[in-house]
Design an enzyme around this catalytic site. Structure first.
Site, PDB file in Angstrom:
ATOM      1  N   SER A  40      -3.218  26.032  32.784  1.00 15.43           N
ATOM      2  CA  SER A  40      -1.861  26.161  32.934  1.00 15.43           C
ATOM      3  C   SER A  40      -1.465  24.606  33.238  1.00 15.43           C
ATOM      4  CB  SER A  40      -1.419  27.002  33.857  1.00 15.43           C
ATOM      5  OG  SER A  40      -1.780  26.796  35.139  1.00 15.43           O
ATOM      6  N   HIS A 144      -4.567  32.629  33.315  1.00 12.90           N
ATOM      7  CA  HIS A 144      -5.887  32.780  33.686  1.00 12.90           C
ATOM      8  C   HIS A 144      -6.759  34.277  33.477  1.00 12.90           C
ATOM      9  CE1 HIS A 144      -5.500  29.462  36.901  1.00 12.90           C
ATOM     10  NE2 HIS A 144      -5.422  29.017  35.537  1.00 12.90           N
ATOM     11  N   GLU A 153      -1.500  33.451  40.789  1.00 16.27           N
ATOM     12  CA  GLU A 153      -2.520  33.542  41.720  1.00 16.27           C
ATOM     13  C   GLU A 153      -1.914  33.893  42.990  1.00 16.27           C
ATOM     14  OE1 GLU A 153      -3.824  29.541  42.526  1.00 16.27           O
ATOM     15  OE2 GLU A 153      -4.066  29.275  40.211  1.00 16.27           O
ATOM     16  N   GLU A 194     -11.026  32.264  37.472  1.00 15.94           N
ATOM     17  CA  GLU A 194     -11.618  31.756  38.868  1.00 15.94           C
ATOM     18  C   GLU A 194     -12.366  32.546  39.611  1.00 15.94           C
ATOM     19  OE1 GLU A 194      -7.974  29.869  40.591  1.00 15.94           O
ATOM     20  OE2 GLU A 194      -7.719  28.493  39.161  1.00 15.94           O
ATOM     21  N   ASP A 230       0.233  31.125  43.668  1.00 17.99           N
ATOM     22  CA  ASP A 230       0.837  30.136  43.036  1.00 17.99           C
ATOM     23  C   ASP A 230       1.542  30.873  41.602  1.00 17.99           C
ATOM     24  OD1 ASP A 230       1.252  28.198  41.052  1.00 17.99           O
ATOM     25  OD2 ASP A 230      -0.841  27.613  40.726  1.00 17.99           O
ATOM     26  N   GLU A 273       3.223  28.193  45.708  1.00 15.45           N
ATOM     27  CA  GLU A 273       2.984  26.885  44.787  1.00 15.45           C
ATOM     28  C   GLU A 273       3.976  27.085  43.442  1.00 15.45           C
ATOM     29  OE1 GLU A 273      -1.099  25.988  44.326  1.00 15.45           O
ATOM     30  OE2 GLU A 273      -0.684  25.287  42.320  1.00 15.45           O
ATOM     31  N   ASP A 300       2.787  21.647  42.139  1.00 19.60           N
ATOM     32  CA  ASP A 300       1.703  21.387  41.378  1.00 19.60           C
ATOM     33  C   ASP A 300       2.102  20.662  39.972  1.00 19.60           C
ATOM     34  OD1 ASP A 300      -0.602  21.273  39.853  1.00 19.60           O
ATOM     35  OD2 ASP A 300      -0.904  23.596  39.634  1.00 19.60           O
ATOM     36  N   LYS A 325      -4.627  17.249  42.349  1.00 10.07           N
ATOM     37  CA  LYS A 325      -6.032  17.462  41.488  1.00 10.07           C
ATOM     38  C   LYS A 325      -6.078  15.849  40.864  1.00 10.07           C
ATOM     39  CE  LYS A 325      -4.279  22.062  40.017  1.00 10.07           C
ATOM     40  NZ  LYS A 325      -3.488  22.643  38.923  1.00 10.07           N
ATOM     41  N   HIS A 353      -8.829  22.373  43.042  1.00 10.05           N
ATOM     42  CA  HIS A 353      -9.691  22.720  41.684  1.00 10.05           C
ATOM     43  C   HIS A 353      -8.858  22.816  40.567  1.00 10.05           C
ATOM     44  CE1 HIS A 353      -9.906  27.311  42.036  1.00 10.05           C
ATOM     45  NE2 HIS A 353      -8.695  26.973  42.221  1.00 10.05           N
ATOM     46  N   LYS A 376      -7.594  24.236  47.984  1.00  7.07           N
ATOM     47  CA  LYS A 376      -7.608  25.494  47.199  1.00  7.07           C
ATOM     48  C   LYS A 376      -8.557  25.305  46.076  1.00  7.07           C
ATOM     49  CE  LYS A 376      -4.692  26.316  43.426  1.00  7.07           C
ATOM     50  NZ  LYS A 376      -3.428  26.997  42.724  1.00  7.07           N
TER      51      LYS A 376
HETATM   52  P1  PGA Z   1      -5.189  25.476  36.095  1.00  7.35           P
HETATM   53  O1  PGA Z   1      -4.579  26.273  37.163  1.00  7.35           O
HETATM   54  O2  PGA Z   1      -6.232  24.445  36.463  1.00  7.35           O
HETATM   55  O3  PGA Z   1      -5.293  26.273  34.812  1.00  7.35           O
HETATM   56  O4  PGA Z   1      -3.827  24.447  35.567  1.00  7.35           O
HETATM   57  C1  PGA Z   1      -4.631  25.970  38.579  1.00  7.35           C
HETATM   58  C2  PGA Z   1      -3.064  25.832  39.074  1.00  7.35           C
HETATM   59  O5  PGA Z   1      -2.154  26.002  38.347  1.00  7.35           O
HETATM   60  O6  PGA Z   1      -2.961  25.490  40.295  1.00  7.35           O
HETATM   61 ZN    ZN Z   2      -0.868  25.516  40.340  1.00  9.69          ZN
END
Ligand code: PGA
Ligand code: ZN
Length: 398
Positions: A40, A144, A153, A194, A230, A273, A300, A325, A353, A376
């Site tokens: 995503s 996911h 999430e 995940e 999230d 998030e 994010d 990230k 991650h 996270k």
């Molecule tokens: P992604 O999802 O690594 O698939 O982007 C993680 C997130 O959105 O935090």
């Molecule tokens: Zn996210």
């Protein structure tokens, strides 16, 4: 001085090819780093190239500029060189996957050369006494997993844990308890990318189950475990549909804000998030205005670890937290810049991650080295436990 860089294709946790880098230095330092990969992904992220292409480009452009030229202990110089040879704003020249793998491998080679743990090399002598709270994905869907929750999430958040180690095990216990609760109701326990449960249930049911599991484990362990989420709302948002598309209908921007605020209050959420679309700085600001005193509102896809986007969010009051990230922006220096700009403005960091991961543990060190409030990185899957177990080791070390 960097004397050698090797790049290769390796597997990530989804079975896709990703880039691994190895850096060797004259003084005998060695480091290895591997790029993660999102599903995503934010629209404004640095660009990942197909692994083979990223390796070819980096071997042609980045390797000759670094080998024999730059010191691995000078992370800024390594990362500046990567930017320079890439020549684009989004790392589409050599690929953000090659860039981040080299950046992380160089950091480890530099730490090795200096004889320092990576978190201390990244954060300095006085870092390492403040640990992040690990928040772990226990139920999820979105991009996911198929036929699961709309919200991407649901995150166990052991905010009262007396140590990182106890927090890590608490999240694992919540994950295990959720399986039992799903089994009791004969709900299938599929898993998402995940390792979180991806049951075919609606969001409302997921809120109930995660609330029950976190409360029970909290009572059992004797410290506070809340939860968060999230929403990855950019994936739910559809302009043509007029808002956020859920299985049970479409919510306008104002309805989305009301819904999130309601959930924050009903479940005392610790962390929220991406509750709004990745370009809706204003919607984020409205929500932060409403519940920012009660919970963490984290951007994010909104910020993609980019200091310019973060500055916009600071100016507009969009959030009180930023997700970090390194592969969203391409280098560790850029990631640290975003954390520091946030810290100067009261924006707490959550180092994260990606849904596609490797055994690389750099983010555990980055979170400790920058005194991030949260990390996270999942709950039980091997590529996630690699980071969690590293946190346990770091805690023992300091
Ligand atoms: P992604 O999802 O690594 O698939 O982007 C993680 C997130 O959105 O935090
Ligand atoms: Zn996210």
């Amino acid at each position: 001085l960097i004397t050698d860089i090797t790049l290769r294709r390796i597997l990530d946790s989804r079975g896709n090819a990703t880039v691994e880098a190895e850096v060797t230095t004259e003084a005998g330092g060695f480091g290895r780093g591997a790029a993660p990969s999102g599903a995503s992904t934010g629209e404004h992220e640095a660009l990942e190239l197909p692994a083979e292409e990223a390796i070819e480009k980096a071997e042609a452009e980045a390797v000759p500029a670094l080998v024999g030229e730059v010191d691995a202990t000078d992370q800024r110089a390594v990362d500046d060189t990567l930017r320079e040879v890439d020549g684009t704003d989004d790392f589409s020249g050599i690929g953000a996957n090659s860039a981040v793998a080299i950046s992380m491998a160089a950091a480890k080679a530099g730490a090795d050369e200096l004889g320092l743990p990576l978190f201390q090399h990244l954060g300095g002598t006085f870092r390492g006494d403040q640990f992040p709270t690990p928040i772990g994905n226990v139920v999820g869907g979105g991009e996911h997993a198929e036929e699961a929750t709309n919200i991407q999430e649901f995150l166990s958040a052991p905010v009262g844990a007396p140590s990182v180690t106890e927090a890590v095990f608490a999240n694992a216990k919540v994950h295990a308890r959720i399986k039992e609760l799903l089994n009791e109701e004969d709900i299938p326990t599929n898993k998402g990318d995940e390792g979180a449960w991806a049951p075919p249930i609606g969001d409302a049911k997921a809120f109930e189950i995660v609330d029950q599991a976190t409360s029970e484990i909290s009572d059992k362990l004797g410290f506070e475990i809340g939860f968060g989420m999230d929403m990855a709302a950019a994936e739910l948002y559809d302009e043509d549909e007029g808002g956020y598309v859920y299985d049970d209908g479409v919510k306008s921007t104002d309805e989305q804000i009301e819904y999130v605020a309601e959930m924050v209050r009903e479940y005392d959420l610790e962390f929220v998030e991406d509750p709004m679309d990745e370009n809706d700085f204003e919607g984020f600001a409205k929500l932060t205005d409403e519940v920012g005193d009660e919970t963490v509102i984290c951007g994010d896809d909104l910020y993609v670890t980019n200091v310019e986007r973060l500055q916009t969010g600071i100016d507009k009051g969009s959030s009180n937290s930023i997700l970090i990230k390194p592969n969203q922006i391409g280098t560790l220096s850029d990631a640290v810049d975003a954390i520091e700009l946030g810290a100067e403005n009261g924006i707490v960091a959550a180092v994260s991650h990606r849904s596609g991961e490797t055994e690389d543990t750099t983010i555990a060190h980055l979170a400790v080295g920058t005194a991030a409030d949260f990390i996270k990185t999942g709950t039980v899957a091997g590529e996630r436990t690699a980071k969690l177990n590293e946190l346990i080791r770091i805690e023992e070390q300091v």
